[in-house]
Scaffold this motif. Structure first.
Motif, PDB file in Angstrom:
ATOM      1  N   GLU A 505       0.718  -1.377  -0.032  1.00 13.75           N
ATOM      2  CA  GLU A 505       0.018  -0.021  -0.285  1.00 13.75           C
ATOM      3  C   GLU A 505       0.949   1.263   0.026  1.00 13.75           C
ATOM      4  O   GLU A 505       0.383   2.287  -0.515  1.00 13.75           O
ATOM      5  N   GLY A 506       2.179   1.276   0.519  1.00 14.60           N
ATOM      6  CA  GLY A 506       2.961   2.217   0.531  1.00 14.60           C
ATOM      7  C   GLY A 506       3.833   2.448  -0.715  1.00 14.60           C
ATOM      8  O   GLY A 506       4.609   3.555  -0.852  1.00 14.60           O
ATOM      9  N   GLY A 507       3.462   1.996  -1.890  1.00 18.80           N
ATOM     10  CA  GLY A 507       4.176   2.049  -3.182  1.00 18.80           C
ATOM     11  C   GLY A 507       5.173   1.414  -3.480  1.00 18.80           C
ATOM     12  O   GLY A 507       6.056   1.392  -4.534  1.00 18.80           O
ATOM     13  N   SER A 508       5.635   0.233  -2.452  1.00 15.47           N
ATOM     14  CA  SER A 508       6.729  -0.648  -2.622  1.00 15.47           C
ATOM     15  C   SER A 508       6.428  -1.783  -3.707  1.00 15.47           C
ATOM     16  O   SER A 508       5.111  -2.176  -3.751  1.00 15.47           O
ATOM     17  N   ARG A 509       7.416  -2.462  -4.630  1.00 17.32           N
ATOM     18  CA  ARG A 509       6.896  -3.293  -5.336  1.00 17.32           C
ATOM     19  C   ARG A 509       7.979  -4.253  -5.537  1.00 17.32           C
ATOM     20  O   ARG A 509       9.464  -3.790  -5.684  1.00 17.32           O
ATOM     21  N   VAL A 510       7.777  -5.622  -5.294  1.00 15.38           N
ATOM     22  CA  VAL A 510       8.842  -6.657  -5.472  1.00 15.38           C
ATOM     23  C   VAL A 510       8.390  -7.631  -6.614  1.00 15.38           C
ATOM     24  O   VAL A 510       7.180  -8.310  -6.238  1.00 15.38           O
ATOM     25  N   ASN A 511       8.948  -8.060  -7.410  1.00 16.91           N
ATOM     26  CA  ASN A 511       8.776  -9.128  -8.508  1.00 16.91           C
ATOM     27  C   ASN A 511       9.940 -10.204  -8.363  1.00 16.91           C
ATOM     28  O   ASN A 511      11.071  -9.644  -8.600  1.00 16.91           O
ATOM     29  N   PHE A 512       9.724 -11.426  -8.750  1.00 15.36           N
ATOM     30  CA  PHE A 512      10.923 -12.493  -8.665  1.00 15.36           C
ATOM     31  C   PHE A 512      10.023 -13.380  -9.640  1.00 15.36           C
ATOM     32  O   PHE A 512       8.832 -14.006  -9.648  1.00 15.36           O
ATOM     33  N   ILE A 513      10.998 -14.085 -10.511  1.00 18.19           N
ATOM     34  CA  ILE A 513      10.571 -15.162 -11.178  1.00 18.19           C
ATOM     35  C   ILE A 513      12.022 -16.245 -11.400  1.00 18.19           C
ATOM     36  O   ILE A 513      13.115 -15.625 -11.654  1.00 18.19           O
ATOM     37  N   ALA A 514      11.570 -17.534 -11.380  1.00 19.62           N
ATOM     38  CA  ALA A 514      12.611 -18.571 -11.675  1.00 19.62           C
ATOM     39  C   ALA A 514      12.030 -19.216 -12.873  1.00 19.62           C
ATOM     40  O   ALA A 514      10.809 -19.413 -12.912  1.00 19.62           O
ATOM     41  N   SER A 515      12.865 -19.656 -14.011  1.00 23.39           N
ATOM     42  CA  SER A 515      12.365 -20.090 -15.021  1.00 23.39           C
ATOM     43  C   SER A 515      13.131 -21.032 -15.734  1.00 23.39           C
ATOM     44  O   SER A 515      14.661 -20.960 -15.614  1.00 23.39           O
ATOM     45  N   SER A 516      12.814 -22.227 -16.423  1.00 24.49           N
ATOM     46  CA  SER A 516      13.707 -23.152 -17.330  1.00 24.49           C
ATOM     47  C   SER A 516      13.230 -23.075 -18.789  1.00 24.49           C
ATOM     48  O   SER A 516      11.819 -22.685 -18.805  1.00 24.49           O
ATOM     49  N   GLY A 517      13.977 -23.586 -19.749  1.00 22.26           N
ATOM     50  CA  GLY A 517      13.592 -23.346 -20.978  1.00 22.26           C
ATOM     51  C   GLY A 517      14.336 -23.697 -22.019  1.00 22.26           C
ATOM     52  O   GLY A 517      15.313 -24.551 -21.665  1.00 22.26           O
ATOM     53  N   PHE A 518      14.251 -23.823 -23.238  1.00 19.46           N
ATOM     54  CA  PHE A 518      15.002 -24.182 -24.330  1.00 19.46           C
ATOM     55  C   PHE A 518      14.859 -23.576 -25.695  1.00 19.46           C
ATOM     56  O   PHE A 518      14.013 -22.821 -26.073  1.00 19.46           O
ATOM     57  N   ARG A 519      15.835 -23.992 -26.325  1.00 19.56           N
ATOM     58  CA  ARG A 519      15.745 -23.619 -28.015  1.00 19.56           C
ATOM     59  C   ARG A 519      15.999 -24.598 -28.718  1.00 19.56           C
ATOM     60  O   ARG A 519      17.329 -25.155 -28.810  1.00 19.56           O
ATOM     61  N   ALA A 520      15.175 -25.345 -29.402  1.00 22.68           N
ATOM     62  CA  ALA A 520      15.477 -26.433 -30.531  1.00 22.68           C
ATOM     63  C   ALA A 520      16.383 -25.751 -31.478  1.00 22.68           C
ATOM     64  O   ALA A 520      15.973 -24.798 -32.085  1.00 22.68           O
ATOM     65  N   PRO A 521      17.517 -26.559 -32.123  1.00 21.48           N
ATOM     66  CA  PRO A 521      18.315 -26.164 -33.278  1.00 21.48           C
ATOM     67  C   PRO A 521      17.259 -25.960 -34.334  1.00 21.48           C
ATOM     68  O   PRO A 521      16.463 -26.830 -34.558  1.00 21.48           O
ATOM     69  N   SER A 522      17.622 -24.979 -35.319  1.00 19.83           N
ATOM     70  CA  SER A 522      16.792 -24.531 -36.249  1.00 19.83           C
ATOM     71  C   SER A 522      17.568 -25.330 -37.550  1.00 19.83           C
ATOM     72  O   SER A 522      18.650 -25.810 -37.516  1.00 19.83           O
ATOM     73  N   VAL A 523      17.000 -25.332 -38.781  1.00 17.51           N
ATOM     74  CA  VAL A 523      17.621 -25.863 -39.816  1.00 17.51           C
ATOM     75  C   VAL A 523      19.120 -24.703 -40.289  1.00 17.51           C
ATOM     76  O   VAL A 523      19.992 -25.481 -40.517  1.00 17.51           O
ATOM     77  N   ASP A 524      19.036 -23.546 -39.643  1.00 13.15           N
ATOM     78  CA  ASP A 524      20.088 -22.695 -40.003  1.00 13.15           C
ATOM     79  C   ASP A 524      21.233 -23.334 -38.795  1.00 13.15           C
ATOM     80  O   ASP A 524      22.337 -23.213 -39.139  1.00 13.15           O
ATOM     81  N   ASP A 525      20.778 -23.469 -37.793  1.00 18.30           N
ATOM     82  CA  ASP A 525      21.808 -23.990 -36.843  1.00 18.30           C
ATOM     83  C   ASP A 525      22.661 -25.308 -37.309  1.00 18.30           C
ATOM     84  O   ASP A 525      23.775 -25.451 -37.154  1.00 18.30           O
TER      85      ASP A 525
END
Length: 755
Positions: A505-525
């Motif tokens: 209510e006093g105007g403070s803000r905290v955000n946090f995130i943890a995540s996992s992911g990937f990128r599959a090789p493309s034809v270009d790769d």
């Protein structure tokens, strides 16, 4: 609900312990819209900073959500902001945020760099349809310029990984472009609205014209948009540093005279001859409201250009010995046809959402001829792309669930030939990608929960399961006798994200995130054969695997008296099996003859480990109802870890940012702003990657700053004039990794009308 949070946490923990695919997810802190909103008659007020936290974002979870409750770092660029900023391309619009660097190899280019990731590691989405395709490369791309910013309703940027909601490629971030919609009639008559503008810029003699027309009845509405732009050769800044007085000078150019190429000394070394091009963009959208619950949208988009000169290649060599006589991209063709059925029944698992089918046709080509060579090489790529997205949203108590499925299919056809310009004979040539064709497909399911613990504390968790396949065939191995006939890969991955946001209510803000992911090789790769930089040729690596990331993101901000907001956002990304180029061999040889030149062999490999970390700090101050100050600065650091020690990761931008002072009163709007970059030292360049080290100075890329001013005056309710002066001091500079100098002093004049 507990199960999804426990399962997400388990996936994240397993990925961390096993150094397995860990992807990034959309992160966000709360950037400022910097648009104008009419609040009291003719008096305009900046809608910046804290005021924008109540804005609605769509891209974070694919459905509307208040920005203050999203744990990812986000930024929204509205149509009114784009109109005032009055920039030439969508790449320039993104660069103008001060939070994204955009690399250019030619005037008709623009390759966004977000948190140390670029090109096929940054996802482009337009109207819910992913643009990234099977041949998005690890180098530098220009696809963003095929998106017409004149017809955009808004652009939403998600900083950091977005794998749960968007799948592969969303490692550095997601840029979601939303085009305008037609207007329906509300009183039984036909609603007709339109707008048009004409713009002229001095640095490249830009001549742009745009017109759009909306015609709407009670149930059926249409929007038609057309934009044409013509750009002459770009004038760079004339004010160079004493340390590098010749940096960027265009000292020569090549012309064909009779049957001979002739190198000609350039009378104006600041004019970058061989950079001009033209482009037009068309959009046609039909929306039919069958009922209050069901709507149907047909969205047709077409973009094409003239030939686009590859400026960096045309400048190689010297007046006495130029490298190329001709080098250009063929017309950049993008065609998209999508159909969306929107549902808003309000109840049931499929009650609110939509199903989108899309077809894209992409064509691009590379055309080059060396100085005084009779061999004119042409390599053409054509893609057919099908996508299906089904996205739904359902609220149960304090939970808002987003869930759906996505399917994609890419077919790549690669051809090549060489014209003998002295005889007119056409002969075969090695293709950039496998000549037997390539297919890439994926299927994915996702679910995400935004859970409101109370008015101040919100949790978010998401999961995605995806299956990717790739197959490339080498039918003709005349030019490169590979020890294999095809390259294939299948991968099944699970990604997750877990985060929270707390608003006090006093105007403070905290955000946090943890995540996992990937990128599959493309034809270009996996399958390409091409010259990455002069003297280096990339060859296929059939053993290439997916790259994986896991990420943490923490943001803290404070709102003081509804006038001042300050904040910081920090991130750390562990990068595993990172795809990067490295020296290699072909048939046991470290060099091969390619395009008549002896070139070093390099190949894409999965580097064992890499990391990227950095942060963003920002402040916005509403000095008065008419005057607002905004400043942002970004820092990124990335390294590849090897047994012999760390080396720089490519695509990592130097320190950069923007400071802006905006004023608005009655019908007048004005902005004075500075864009700035720190230096990029030679020791921070990747020696084997895509940082374009040969185009830097002896000390790397120098620091720079530009001063700019823009003014807009609304003459009548339907007519506005704009004047801007960019790079007022005519500074000569290049954005990091770019191979064309930025515009010098540029005067921009625009007239706008609406009805």
């Amino acid at each position: 609900m507990k199960q999804i949070y426990l399962l997400t946490a388990a996936i994240l923990l397993c990925n961390l312990l096993n150094s397995q695919p860990l992807a990034k997810e959309p992160q966000s802190t709360y950037r400022y819209n910097q648009t104008f909103v009419d609040t009291t008659g003719d008096d305009y007020r900046m809608d910046d900073g804290i005021h924008s936290l109540n804005e609605i974002v769509v891209s974070a979870n694919r459905f509307e959500q208040q920005r203050k409750n999203v744990p990812q770092q986000t930024e929204i660029i509205t149509a009114s902001s784009m109109a005032f900023d009055n920039l030439q391309t969508s790449g320039d619009v993104i660069q103008n945020t001060g939070n994204i660097l955009v690399q250019k190899s030619q005037l008709g280019g623009g390759s966004p760099v977000i948190r140390g990731f670029e090109t096929n590691k940054v996802l482009l989405v337009v109207d819910g349809v992913r643009m990234n395709n099977a041949i998005y490369r690890a180098g530098h791309l220009q696809n963003i310029v095929t998106l017409d910013n004149a017809v955009m309703d808004r652009i939403e940027i998600l900083y950091g990984p977005g794998s749960v909601m968007y799948g592969s490629d969303a490692l550095g971030g997601v840029m979601h472009f939303f085009t305008k919609n037609p207007t329906f009639s509300t009183d039984g008559s036909t609603a007709i609205h339109g707008s048009a503008f004409a713009r002229y810029s001095t640095a490249d003699a830009e001549k742009t014209g745009h017109v759009d027309l909306s015609i709407g009845g009670g149930k059926l509405a249409s929007l038609t948009s057309f934009t044409y732009s013509d750009f002459d050769d770009l004038l760079q800044g004339s004010q160079r540093s004493d340390e590098f007085p010749d940096f960027g000078k265009r000292t020569f150019y090549v012309k064909r005279q009779g049957d001979t190429d002739v190198a000609i000394a350039n009378d104006n070394v600041d004019k970058q001859i061989g950079s001009g091009y033209s482009q037009y963009d068309i959009l046609q959208k039909f929306v039919y409201r069958a009922s209050d619950a069901i709507s149907h949208t047909l969205n047709l988009q077409y973009s094409t250009s003239s030939n686009v000169p590859r400026y960096d290649r045309l400048t190689q060599g010297t007046l006495q010995s130029p490298a190329y006589a001709e080098w250009y991209y063929g017309p950049q063709l993008r065609m998209m046809a999508s159909y969306r059925m929107g549902m808003n029944k309000g109840t049931g698992l499929l009650g609110r959402g939509g199903i989108t089918f899309a077809y894209q046709n992409i064509e691009e080509s590379r055309n080059d001829r060396r100085f005084n060579s009779v061999n004119f090489n042409h390599r053409i790529e054509k893609l057919s792309i099908l996508t299906l997205n089904a996205d739904f949203n359902h609220q149960t108590g304090a939970s808002t669930w987003s869930y759906g499925l996505e399917g994609t299919y890419n077919k790549v056809n690669s051809t090549a030939h060489r014209d003998k310009i002295d005889t007119g004979i056409e002969v075969p040539l090695d293709t950039r990608y496998p000549n037997g064709g390539s297919t890439v497909s994926s299927a994915a399911l996702y679910i995400n929960d935004a859970y409101a613990v109370n008015d101040h504390f919100h949790l978010q968790a998401g999961l995605r399961a995806a299956y990717h396949t790739l197959n490339s065939k080498f039918d003709d191995k005349t030019f490169f006798p590979f020890p294999f006939d095809e390259v294939s890969q299948n991968s099944l991955v699970a990604t997750g994200s877990l985060g929270f946001v707390w608003n006090s209510e006093g105007g403070s803000r905290v955000n946090f995130i943890a995540s996992s992911g990937f990128r599959a090789p493309s034809v270009d790769d996996m399958s390409k054969v091409f010259e990455s930089v002069p003297g280096n040729v990339i060859v296929p690596n059939p053993d290439l695997g997916p790259e994986n990331t896991y990420n943490v993101d923490l943001g803290i901000s404070q709102n003081v008296n509804d006038r001042l907001e300050i904040g910081v956002e920090g991130f750390y990304t562990w990068y595993r099996n990172a795809i990067t180029t490295a020296p290699g061999t072909f048939n046991g040889q470290s060099q091969v003859l390619y395009n008549d030149s002896l070139s070093n062999v390099v190949t894409n490999v999965n580097a064992k480990k890499a990391f990227v970390y950095g942060g963003n700090a920002y402040a916005t101050l509403d000095i008065s109802n008419s005057l607002s100050l905004y400043s942002t600065i970004n820092y990124t650091y990335g390294r590849i870890e090897r047994e012999t020690g760390e080396i720089p990761l490519d695509h990592v931008a130097p320190l950069f940012g923007k400071t802006s002072l905006r004023w608005s009163k009655n019908k007048l709007r004005a902005e004075l702003y500075a864009m700035y970059n720190g230096s990029k030292k030679l020791e921070d360049y990747n020696p084997d990657g895509e940082d374009n080290l040969p185009n830097a100075t002896a000390a790397g890329m120098p620091a720079w700053m530009t001063l700019n001013v823009k003014v807009s005056y609304q003459l009548t309710d339907h007519f506005t004039v704009q004047l801007g002066v960019e790079n007022i001091l005519d500074k000569n500079y290049r954005i990091f990794s770019s191979n064309i100098s930025a515009p010098g002093r540029n005067v921009v004049v625009t007239v706008r009308g609406s009805w």
